[in-house]
Design an enzyme around this catalytic site. Structure first.
Site, short mmCIF file in Angstrom:
data_model
loop_
_atom_site.label_atom_id
_atom_site.label_comp_id
_atom_site.label_asym_id
_atom_site.label_seq_id
_atom_site.Cartn_x
_atom_site.Cartn_y
_atom_site.Cartn_z
N VAL A 102 40.39 37.71 40.56
CA VAL A 102 40.90 38.36 41.57
C VAL A 102 40.78 39.81 41.74
O VAL A 102 40.63 40.42 40.79
CB VAL A 102 42.57 38.28 41.41
CG1 VAL A 102 43.23 38.98 42.43
CG2 VAL A 102 42.87 36.80 41.38
N ASP A 103 40.01 40.18 42.72
CA ASP A 103 39.63 41.68 42.91
C ASP A 103 40.63 42.30 43.88
O ASP A 103 41.70 42.92 43.52
CB ASP A 103 38.23 41.44 43.49
CG ASP A 103 37.36 42.82 43.66
OD1 ASP A 103 38.24 43.96 43.58
OD2 ASP A 103 36.43 42.98 43.59
N LYS A 131 40.79 42.47 38.35
CA LYS A 131 40.17 43.71 38.06
C LYS A 131 41.50 44.70 38.24
O LYS A 131 42.40 44.89 39.47
CB LYS A 131 39.35 44.18 39.35
CG LYS A 131 38.00 43.57 38.92
CD LYS A 131 36.95 44.20 39.91
CE LYS A 131 35.49 43.77 39.85
NZ LYS A 131 34.59 44.02 40.64
N ASP A 159 28.85 35.18 39.69
CA ASP A 159 27.42 35.66 39.87
C ASP A 159 27.16 37.01 40.25
O ASP A 159 27.98 37.76 40.88
CB ASP A 159 27.04 34.54 41.08
CG ASP A 159 27.48 34.88 42.32
OD1 ASP A 159 28.71 35.26 42.36
OD2 ASP A 159 26.49 35.07 43.20
C1 PRP Z 1 34.92 35.74 44.41
C2 PRP Z 1 35.87 35.11 43.71
C3 PRP Z 1 37.07 35.26 44.42
C4 PRP Z 1 37.09 36.24 45.32
C5 PRP Z 1 37.73 37.51 44.64
O1 PRP Z 1 34.30 35.04 45.40
O2 PRP Z 1 35.42 33.88 43.19
O3 PRP Z 1 37.01 34.01 45.24
O4 PRP Z 1 35.73 36.82 45.27
O5 PRP Z 1 37.95 38.54 45.69
P1 PRP Z 1 39.09 38.96 46.26
O6 PRP Z 1 40.31 39.04 45.27
O7 PRP Z 1 38.73 40.62 46.70
O8 PRP Z 1 39.44 38.40 47.34
P2 PRP Z 1 32.88 35.32 46.01
O9 PRP Z 1 33.21 35.52 47.45
O10 PRP Z 1 32.28 36.19 45.20
O11 PRP Z 1 32.22 33.70 46.05
P3 PRP Z 1 31.97 32.78 45.08
O12 PRP Z 1 33.22 32.34 44.09
O13 PRP Z 1 31.24 31.78 45.68
O14 PRP Z 1 30.73 33.47 44.13
#
Ligand code: PRP
Length: 177
Positions: A102-103, A131, A159
């Site tokens: 979770v970002d 994060k 990734d």
């Molecule tokens: C990443 C992670 C979450 C999202 C979190 O996915 O898996 O789904 O970003 O970010 P947020 O809190 O800012 O919304 P990503 O878009 O990198 O795709 P992936 O899982 O296919 O790598």
């Protein structure tokens, strides 16, 4: 493929220990409540979900969902859309959304809102990583593995440009490398 300058942030043994703790806590919390629907968010959650689901001691089924965020560079814009839905109805079921990280919180916030409209008995959130200081929207993570700093991390499902997802540990990279 690992990069020579990659730094291990969380070792494989530490991840596995924490996954075991989360599984024990989830198993205790949902004991006697019927089948738990684990909803893995593709792609990043696939390894965490595989390990977590196998360590649960309660009845459980696995579903997957995929979302896409409209991004500029590596900063999420906040607009999330569903690109693949799960196969089964969650009406009346206990649901646990499983994420790798979770970002900004936009993805988890979107999913919790969406799944809560579908008549589930409950919807909770589980993430291996969160994060610190990056939240753009408030989301409560019911089961969290680790807080990390605002760095780009790869491995254990995460990734960089589709590389390094299958590393057994979590490493910090410099995205411009
Ligand atoms: C990443 C992670 C979450 C999202 C979190 O996915 O898996 O789904 O970003 O970010 P947020 O809190 O800012 O919304 P990503 O878009 O990198 O795709 P992936 O899982 O296919 O790598």
């Amino acid at each position: 493929m690992s990069k020579p300058d990659s730094n291990v942030l969380i070792a494989e043994s530490e991840i596995q220990r924490r996954v075991g703790e989360l599984a024990a806590q989830i198993s205790a919390d949902y004991a006697g409540k019927g089948e738990l629907v684990l909803v893995g968010v593709l792609k990043g959650a696939f390894i965490f979900l595989a390990d977590l689901s196998r360590r649960l001691t309660i009845p459980r089924v696995v579903e997957f969902i995929a979302v896409s965020s409209y991004e500029s560079g590596s900063a999420s814009s906040g607009a999330v859309r569903l690109v693949m839905d799960m196969r089964e109805s969650i009406e009346g079921k206990h649901v646990l959304v499983v994420e790798d990280i979770v970002d900004s919180g936009h993805t988890m916030h979107y999913l919790m809102e969406m799944l809560n409209t579908r008549g589930a008995a409950s919807v909770r959130a589980c993430a291996l990583l969160q994060k610190s200081g990056c939240a753009k929207v408030d989301v409560n993570i019911d089961y969290l593995g680790f807080h990390i700093a605002d760095e780009w991390v790869v491995g254990y499902g995460l990734d960089y440009a589709e590389q390094d997802r299958t590393l057994p540990d979590i490493r910090v990279i410099q995205p411009e490398d």
